[in-house]
Enzyme design. Structure first.
Site, PDB file in Angstrom:
ATOM      1  N   THR A  16      -2.081 -12.697  77.057  1.00  0.00           N
ATOM      2  CA  THR A  16      -2.274 -13.330  78.368  1.00  0.00           C
ATOM      3  C   THR A  16      -1.345 -14.514  78.626  1.00  0.00           C
ATOM      4  O   THR A  16      -1.280 -15.003  79.749  1.00  0.00           O
ATOM      5  CB  THR A  16      -3.738 -13.786  78.539  1.00  0.00           C
ATOM      6  N   GLU A  89      -6.102 -21.463  72.421  1.00  0.00           N
ATOM      7  CA  GLU A  89      -6.392 -20.384  71.476  1.00  0.00           C
ATOM      8  C   GLU A  89      -7.575 -20.692  70.551  1.00  0.00           C
ATOM      9  O   GLU A  89      -7.925 -19.878  69.704  1.00  0.00           O
ATOM     10  CB  GLU A  89      -5.143 -20.057  70.643  1.00  0.00           C
TER      11      GLU A  89
END
EC number: 2.3.2.-
Length: 178
Positions: A16, A89
């Site tokens: 993404t 993340e």
């Protein structure tokens, strides 16, 4: 332009964060602030499984030799930019781990020219759920996260907020396959 004295980290993005996908806005922000620069399209030198988890979130599994040569984008990132990527993340929360990976320029692999490889960093699925995610995907993976794989992706803010990311993963890996 990044100042020459700043130490940068080369980061391989495969999901993404790539151009055209939902989290690329962060990369654009880092590029605008001088904290990242695009280096090109690269492919993993070894094969790795790239799979989707809950909400069509992509995960690179640290299982060299399985899967495909994964195609993604390489960015040079400043320490400040790296800290923002680590936050996205979920490094400190056990979502992903940032570790080394070997790459070659995608055009070198396509033309079968002898290419020099480089060692960079990538965000892999955390070891705590990696094996279950591989089993849940029945050993199937893909070589690139494209619009097709991303179909059905749900942005973080649109997911049920009363569950953590790891809760979503636990539910996903324990649910029956499609």
């Amino acid at each position: 332009m990044m100042p020459a004295k700043t130490t940068t980290t080369l980061v391989f993005t495969y999901g993404t964060l790539k151009r055209g996908f939902s989290n690329h806005v962060l990369m654009q922000d880092l590029i605008r602030s001088g904290d990242a620069s695009f280096k090109g399209v690269y492919q993993t030198l070894d094969k790795y499984p790239l799979v989707c988890g809950p909400y069509r979130v992509p995960f690179l599994l640290n299982k060299p030799g399985s899967g495909h040569h994964v195609t993604g984008e390489l960015y040079a990132v400043s320490p400040r930019g790296l800290s923002r990527l680590d936050e996205l993340e979920g490094i400190s929360r056990g979502h992903y781990v940032r570790q080394q990976i070997r790459l070659a320029a995608a055009e070198d692999l396509e033309t079968e020219t002898s290419s020099s490889s480089c060692v960079v960093e990538a965000y892999y699925a955390h070891k705590s759920y990696e094996e279950e995610l591989w089993k849940r995907n029945r050993g199937r993976s893909f070589g690139a996260y494209t619009e097709n794989e991303a179909r059905g992706y749900v942005k973080r803010n649109d997911r049920p907020q009363h569950l953590s990311f790891l809760d979503h993963i636990r539910i996903f890996v324990s649910s029956p396959c499609d």
